[in-house]
Design a protein around this motif. Sequence first.
Motif, PDB file in Angstrom:
ATOM      1  N   CYS A   1       0.815  -1.216   0.000  1.00  0.00           N
ATOM      2  CA  CYS A   1       0.000   0.000   0.000  1.00  0.00           C
ATOM      3  C   CYS A   1       0.839   1.253   0.000  1.00  0.00           C
ATOM      4  N   THR A   2       2.023   1.208   0.585  1.00  0.00           N
ATOM      5  CA  THR A   2       2.709   2.468   0.854  1.00  0.00           C
ATOM      6  C   THR A   2       4.057   2.625   0.170  1.00  0.00           C
ATOM      7  N   SER A   3       4.575   1.548  -0.466  1.00  0.00           N
ATOM      8  CA  SER A   3       5.937   1.644  -0.977  1.00  0.00           C
ATOM      9  C   SER A   3       6.092   2.744  -2.026  1.00  0.00           C
ATOM     10  N   ALA A   4       5.039   2.953  -2.835  1.00  0.00           N
ATOM     11  CA  ALA A   4       5.157   3.983  -3.868  1.00  0.00           C
ATOM     12  C   ALA A   4       5.383   5.348  -3.236  1.00  0.00           C
TER      13      ALA A   4
ATOM     14  N   ILE B   1       6.806  18.585  -2.253  1.00  0.00           N
ATOM     15  CA  ILE B   1       5.413  18.992  -2.038  1.00  0.00           C
ATOM     16  C   ILE B   1       4.490  18.290  -3.031  1.00  0.00           C
ATOM     17  N   VAL B   2       4.911  18.255  -4.296  1.00  0.00           N
ATOM     18  CA  VAL B   2       4.087  17.616  -5.327  1.00  0.00           C
ATOM     19  C   VAL B   2       3.937  16.127  -5.042  1.00  0.00           C
ATOM     20  N   VAL B   3       5.044  15.481  -4.695  1.00  0.00           N
ATOM     21  CA  VAL B   3       4.997  14.034  -4.462  1.00  0.00           C
ATOM     22  C   VAL B   3       4.114  13.712  -3.264  1.00  0.00           C
ATOM     23  N   LEU B   4       4.246  14.491  -2.193  1.00  0.00           N
ATOM     24  CA  LEU B   4       3.436  14.209  -1.005  1.00  0.00           C
ATOM     25  C   LEU B   4       1.956  14.327  -1.325  1.00  0.00           C
ATOM     26  N   HIS B   5       1.611  15.305  -2.148  1.00  0.00           N
ATOM     27  CA  HIS B   5       0.192  15.476  -2.455  1.00  0.00           C
ATOM     28  C   HIS B   5      -0.283  14.448  -3.478  1.00  0.00           C
ATOM     29  N   ALA B   6       0.462  14.317  -4.571  1.00  0.00           N
ATOM     30  CA  ALA B   6      -0.023  13.486  -5.676  1.00  0.00           C
ATOM     31  C   ALA B   6       0.168  11.997  -5.407  1.00  0.00           C
ATOM     32  N   VAL B   7       1.263  11.607  -4.796  1.00  0.00           N
ATOM     33  CA  VAL B   7       1.510  10.175  -4.610  1.00  0.00           C
ATOM     34  C   VAL B   7       1.019   9.705  -3.251  1.00  0.00           C
TER      35      VAL B   7
ATOM     36  N   MET C   1      -5.242  20.357 -19.935  1.00  0.00           N
ATOM     37  CA  MET C   1      -5.211  19.203 -19.022  1.00  0.00           C
ATOM     38  C   MET C   1      -5.392  19.689 -17.578  1.00  0.00           C
ATOM     39  N   ALA C   2      -6.230  19.029 -16.843  1.00  0.00           N
ATOM     40  CA  ALA C   2      -6.510  19.474 -15.484  1.00  0.00           C
ATOM     41  C   ALA C   2      -5.385  19.078 -14.534  1.00  0.00           C
ATOM     42  N   ASP C   3      -5.293  19.804 -13.417  1.00  0.00           N
ATOM     43  CA  ASP C   3      -4.286  19.487 -12.408  1.00  0.00           C
ATOM     44  C   ASP C   3      -4.380  18.032 -11.980  1.00  0.00           C
ATOM     45  N   LYS C   4      -5.625  17.583 -11.870  1.00  0.00           N
ATOM     46  CA  LYS C   4      -5.825  16.224 -11.358  1.00  0.00           C
ATOM     47  C   LYS C   4      -5.230  15.182 -12.278  1.00  0.00           C
ATOM     48  N   ASP C   5      -5.316  15.436 -13.576  1.00  0.00           N
ATOM     49  CA  ASP C   5      -4.725  14.484 -14.518  1.00  0.00           C
ATOM     50  C   ASP C   5      -3.217  14.460 -14.357  1.00  0.00           C
ATOM     51  N   THR C   6      -2.655  15.655 -14.153  1.00  0.00           N
ATOM     52  CA  THR C   6      -1.212  15.727 -13.956  1.00  0.00           C
ATOM     53  C   THR C   6      -0.828  14.935 -12.704  1.00  0.00           C
ATOM     54  N   GLU C   7      -1.583  15.160 -11.632  1.00  0.00           N
ATOM     55  CA  GLU C   7      -1.303  14.428 -10.398  1.00  0.00           C
ATOM     56  C   GLU C   7      -1.384  12.928 -10.626  1.00  0.00           C
ATOM     57  N   GLN C   8      -2.433  12.555 -11.359  1.00  0.00           N
ATOM     58  CA  GLN C   8      -2.635  11.138 -11.627  1.00  0.00           C
ATOM     59  C   GLN C   8      -1.434  10.566 -12.373  1.00  0.00           C
ATOM     60  N   LYS C   9      -0.922  11.327 -13.355  1.00  0.00           N
ATOM     61  CA  LYS C   9       0.230  10.859 -14.129  1.00  0.00           C
ATOM     62  C   LYS C   9       1.446  10.702 -13.235  1.00  0.00           C
ATOM     63  N   ILE C  10       1.641  11.676 -12.341  1.00  0.00           N
ATOM     64  CA  ILE C  10       2.797  11.611 -11.448  1.00  0.00           C
ATOM     65  C   ILE C  10       2.686  10.385 -10.566  1.00  0.00           C
ATOM     66  N   ARG C  11       1.474  10.180 -10.033  1.00  0.00           N
ATOM     67  CA  ARG C  11       1.289   9.039  -9.131  1.00  0.00           C
ATOM     68  C   ARG C  11       1.594   7.741  -9.860  1.00  0.00           C
ATOM     69  N   GLN C  12       1.014   7.634 -11.057  1.00  0.00           N
ATOM     70  CA  GLN C  12       1.187   6.441 -11.874  1.00  0.00           C
ATOM     71  C   GLN C  12       2.680   6.177 -12.121  1.00  0.00           C
ATOM     72  N   ALA C  13       3.390   7.248 -12.499  1.00  0.00           N
ATOM     73  CA  ALA C  13       4.793   7.096 -12.864  1.00  0.00           C
ATOM     74  C   ALA C  13       5.606   6.578 -11.686  1.00  0.00           C
ATOM     75  N   PHE C  14       5.433   7.198 -10.524  1.00  0.00           N
ATOM     76  CA  PHE C  14       6.225   6.767  -9.368  1.00  0.00           C
ATOM     77  C   PHE C  14       5.830   5.372  -8.915  1.00  0.00           C
ATOM     78  N   THR C  15       4.521   5.099  -8.978  1.00  0.00           N
ATOM     79  CA  THR C  15       4.064   3.780  -8.553  1.00  0.00           C
ATOM     80  C   THR C  15       4.713   2.696  -9.401  1.00  0.00           C
ATOM     81  N   ASN C  16       4.800   2.951 -10.691  1.00  0.00           N
ATOM     82  CA  ASN C  16       5.370   1.933 -11.568  1.00  0.00           C
ATOM     83  C   ASN C  16       6.878   1.822 -11.433  1.00  0.00           C
TER      84      ASN C  16
END
Lengths: 190, 539
Positions: A41-44, A146-152, B1-16
């Motif tokens: 759940c949290t590694s990312a 800041i971006v990572v903490l919010h988005a990820v 592109m909305a902020d949320k899409d950007t956030e989603q892309k960032i999340r996806q990228a780091f997760t992978n």
Amino acid sequence: MIICLTSANDSGGEPDSSRLDRCLLGIAGEDSRALAELYDCTSASVYAFALSILKNTQDAEDVLHDCYLQIYAAASRYQSFGKPMAWILTITRNLCLLKLRERSRTADIPPENWEPYLETCESASPDDRLVITECMKLLTDEERQIVVLHAVAGFKHRETAKLLELPLSTVLSKYNRAIKKLKNHIGKEY
Amino acid sequence: MADKDTEQKIRQAFTNAVPDLRDSILSDCKTQKGAVIIMTDTNKKTLWTRRLAGIAAAFVLLIGGLAGFQVYRANYSVASTVSLDVNPSIEIQVNKKEEVLAVNPRNEDAKIVVGDMDFKGSNLDVTINALIGSMLRNGYLNELANSILISVDNQDPAKSAELKERLADEISAALKTGTFDGAVLSQTISADPSLKRLADTYGITLGKAQLIQQITEQSAFYSFEDLVPLSINELNLLTESGNLNLANVNSLGTASDKAYIGEEKAKQAALSHAGAAADKIARYEIELDFEHGTMVYEVEFKCEGFEYDYEIDAVTGAVLKSGKEPDDDYIPPQADNGSSSQTGGSSSQSDSSTQQTGGNSSPTDNSSAPQTDNEQSQNSKASYISEEQAKSAALSHAGLSAEAITEYKSKLDREHGVMVYEIEFKCEGFEYDYEIDASAGTVLKNHKETDDDYVPPQDGGHHSSAENGNYIGETRAKEAALSHAGVSADAVYDYKSDLDSDDGMMIYEIEFKAGSYEYEYEIDAVNGSVLKYEWDEDD
């Protein structure tokens, strides 16, 4: 028109707190399955946050590893129910700061080598790599965290401010500036 | 592109991009746990292993030192600790000769049991007999609660096991002389610092902490904290009823459930609530369980096309929770068709699920069907549920039938490190968005929003999005946002709205642009008040 394509709007990537609390309780009881679940759940979030501070994939990987060993050792002392993610990322941050200090002593590790690993990382698509590269290149260290903490990690800006020890207004304005920069770049290339 | 899409892309990228250290971490933690450290890990980190090796060396020295020391103090040092838990929790420390060094009551009940008896120097067996006698006299052990837990802690595992068995037999025999049979649980304890901390935190004996820990390990439904207030009898009942197989706990006799109404009465309570006749039900299951601080009977059965699910208070017999849903596997009797929806159930039943019972091709029962041939199937291990099963989980959560939906899409994907099916479909003016856990089949995330492309059927003329129960409707939410922003409706472009739940509250998320500004609003979907707004220069 389809509004909001994905599930991005339900509170971001934040894994639900009560689930994490349960995992931590399990880990305190030395249940390795709970540790595995927590890792999933949290590694990312941990890795992304570490990478955003350290800018070095090898160091970030070390911190990722050590972070879970610390969690495992310290889970029985975890008390602050309701804020498991903040607890985990505080540990992450402390390990990163240790690492930075260590690095300043040794100084032979090149400070920014996130690219070689990314190129060999099979689970990340070319797009993913591009997004990470842009995050690394475009943003300042603070903006990136800041971006990572919010988005990820799904942190509220308030929580980010607390963890990074910055005023809320700074976090907000830096976040907006950062996301704007990213939007322009990532947006264009798609 | 909305902020949320950007956030989603960032999340996806780091997760992978996360390196997979899961197994390495798990094995390192196991290594850390044991006193013997096996350095099998090759790729990891000289610093850690060196540190661990240091700790291990110190540990060995410490143990060695202690052992030497004990030779001199054989008569005074604690060789074994025996703890008795019923609800009173008592710890007895004895030396090598099994002479009592100290008896420590660990809670208020225990103080009553120990009273002013002084056991110092007496034999362990005598002490235990006296304590059991006192528990019986004071009513802590009786017909209603007959379970006792003995835990033995000795450095020498063989000695522990021997002592444990002997005491279990003795106590069991001592209890038999009364008017009821006792249930004796016995275990040896490994003195482990994390367990010690848990025991201290909650003020219970190591023995009880270990028992609770084992139960929580076996059954994910309970948390440690939940189980602390339970008596040994209740814990014993949970273990028996859940068929938990606790390693290293021996059990003699059965726990008394006489304090509870009993399975038969619980069944009656559920049946009469459901209005189902006892001879019509199938797949009946009952289990004694612990939920939200009370002992309950969980009753499940099927009856005439429905599955019922009850929780009955084990002491009062009150119905605490009831659930009823259509049974997908049900085949109505041939003779009189269409009778499937006529059970005498009293719980509420939504229209859509009734129609599901009628003519659904029961997607759940083809679990053995071959995997669908989508592009993801090479990733899918045998342990994942099939895409069909995921679909039916989403549909049953949404309360929709397979025929009613359109534009169905599914994808096996990794999110937050967990394999999930991402399922999307539309139905009657709404878009649904699900994530189903590909291993467990549970709904991890669900989302429903109005479908802007939806054209309602000609005849009905009902307006889709505004009709959502108690909500104010998207039109009024838009008005609220516009009037707050002081923008007229015709100046607005790029308008988006979305009904969403945030922190358990239903809100309309509204985004639009006007002039050179971008606005974002959150409007309370029930009373129309502006909860949050943001505006920013449009770039």
